[in-house]
Design a protein around this motif. Sequence first.
Motif, PDB file in Angstrom:
ATOM      1  N   SER A  74       2.102   2.150  -3.286  1.00 50.94           N
ATOM      2  CA  SER A  74       1.047   2.964  -4.329  1.00 50.94           C
ATOM      3  C   SER A  74       0.891   4.278  -3.769  1.00 50.94           C
ATOM      4  O   SER A  74       0.518   5.405  -4.552  1.00 50.94           O
ATOM      5  CB  SER A  74      -0.055   1.834  -4.385  1.00 50.94           C
ATOM      6  N   ALA A 111      -4.189   0.132  -7.650  1.00 53.76           N
ATOM      7  CA  ALA A 111      -3.537   1.336  -7.694  1.00 53.76           C
ATOM      8  C   ALA A 111      -2.259   1.260  -8.583  1.00 53.76           C
ATOM      9  O   ALA A 111      -2.009   2.045  -9.195  1.00 53.76           O
ATOM     10  CB  ALA A 111      -3.246   2.061  -6.517  1.00 53.76           C
ATOM     11  N   ILE A 112      -1.480   0.111  -8.182  1.00 52.75           N
ATOM     12  CA  ILE A 112      -0.261  -0.184  -8.853  1.00 52.75           C
ATOM     13  C   ILE A 112      -0.506  -0.737 -10.020  1.00 52.75           C
ATOM     14  O   ILE A 112       0.138  -0.024 -11.150  1.00 52.75           O
ATOM     15  CB  ILE A 112       0.504  -1.255  -8.042  1.00 52.75           C
ATOM     16  N   ARG A 133      -1.296   2.614 -12.257  1.00 47.63           N
ATOM     17  CA  ARG A 133      -0.212   3.395 -12.807  1.00 47.63           C
ATOM     18  C   ARG A 133       0.754   2.809 -13.908  1.00 47.63           C
ATOM     19  O   ARG A 133       1.664   3.457 -14.614  1.00 47.63           O
ATOM     20  CB  ARG A 133       0.364   3.739 -11.432  1.00 47.63           C
ATOM     21  N   ASN A 192       3.204   6.987  -4.789  1.00 45.04           N
ATOM     22  CA  ASN A 192       3.429   6.742  -6.435  1.00 45.04           C
ATOM     23  C   ASN A 192       4.602   6.371  -6.899  1.00 45.04           C
ATOM     24  O   ASN A 192       5.031   7.034  -7.712  1.00 45.04           O
ATOM     25  CB  ASN A 192       2.977   8.184  -6.935  1.00 45.04           C
ATOM     26  N   ASP A 211       6.907   3.066  -8.164  1.00 47.77           N
ATOM     27  CA  ASP A 211       6.921   1.883  -8.725  1.00 47.77           C
ATOM     28  C   ASP A 211       7.632   0.699  -8.035  1.00 47.77           C
ATOM     29  O   ASP A 211       8.945   0.892  -8.015  1.00 47.77           O
ATOM     30  CB  ASP A 211       7.538   1.884 -10.262  1.00 47.77           C
ATOM     31  N   TRP A 236       0.975  -1.152  -0.153  1.00 48.92           N
ATOM     32  CA  TRP A 236       0.111   0.162  -0.057  1.00 48.92           C
ATOM     33  C   TRP A 236       0.907   1.266   0.066  1.00 48.92           C
ATOM     34  O   TRP A 236       0.569   2.169  -0.471  1.00 48.92           O
ATOM     35  CB  TRP A 236      -0.859   0.080   1.140  1.00 48.92           C
ATOM     36  N   ALA A 275      -4.538  -1.572  -3.056  1.00 47.23           N
ATOM     37  CA  ALA A 275      -2.988  -1.198  -3.258  1.00 47.23           C
ATOM     38  C   ALA A 275      -2.586  -2.016  -4.809  1.00 47.23           C
ATOM     39  O   ALA A 275      -1.896  -1.422  -5.679  1.00 47.23           O
ATOM     40  CB  ALA A 275      -2.004  -1.942  -2.404  1.00 47.23           C
TER      41      ALA A 275
END
Length: 198
Positions: free
Chosen positions: A115, A156-157, A160, A118, A120, A112, A153
């Motif tokens: 993510s 979100a990953i 992105r 932001n 990687d 989490w 998480a």
Amino acid sequence: EEITKKIDSFKPQEMANVLWGYTVFHMMGPRVQGQGQAVVLDRVPADHQLGRIADHIQQNITGYAPQSLANVLWSFAHLSFCPSLDLMELIGQEVASKANSFKPQELVNSLWAFSALNVDPPQAMIQAVEKVTQEHLREQSYSPMDVSNLMFAWAAIGFRWESLAEHPSDAYLSLAGSEALRLAGGYTPSEFASLVWA
């Protein structure tokens, strides 16, 4: 200020505890004490102080146990402080190499945090987290909050970074979905919203 002066004497767990303490202190926000006097508790170290802490962590990264790594990541995310990408890469590699020793919630919080910041996560961390959290899902080791945060998480990953879109696998998602349904009665509205979004 005193901590940054004596920073070289801190052991990894002590540094993680200091950072975690700062974060909890900040999250408590102002509190009222006595006869209506507000006491401000949201002081956070300045960026240069957090930078010194991050440097200390980077120099001693291999000495950080799983709980300390999870606390460092959780703290950075809650303080909205993203250290250098080099340090995040090192932390991610440490998470990957120690993933089997993480408690279920620590691993969820670590994923989490990447993510939330932001950043990687390294591929090795993604693979290790997927493998170990899949075992935790099979063992039904997660609370409703853990499953909600885990799925949030991953989503979100995945949104992105297209290079990570193959993670987690379809089998993993099926297992996580079954576990999410098993825990359906235990979600708070916020946890449920995060799960639906994921």
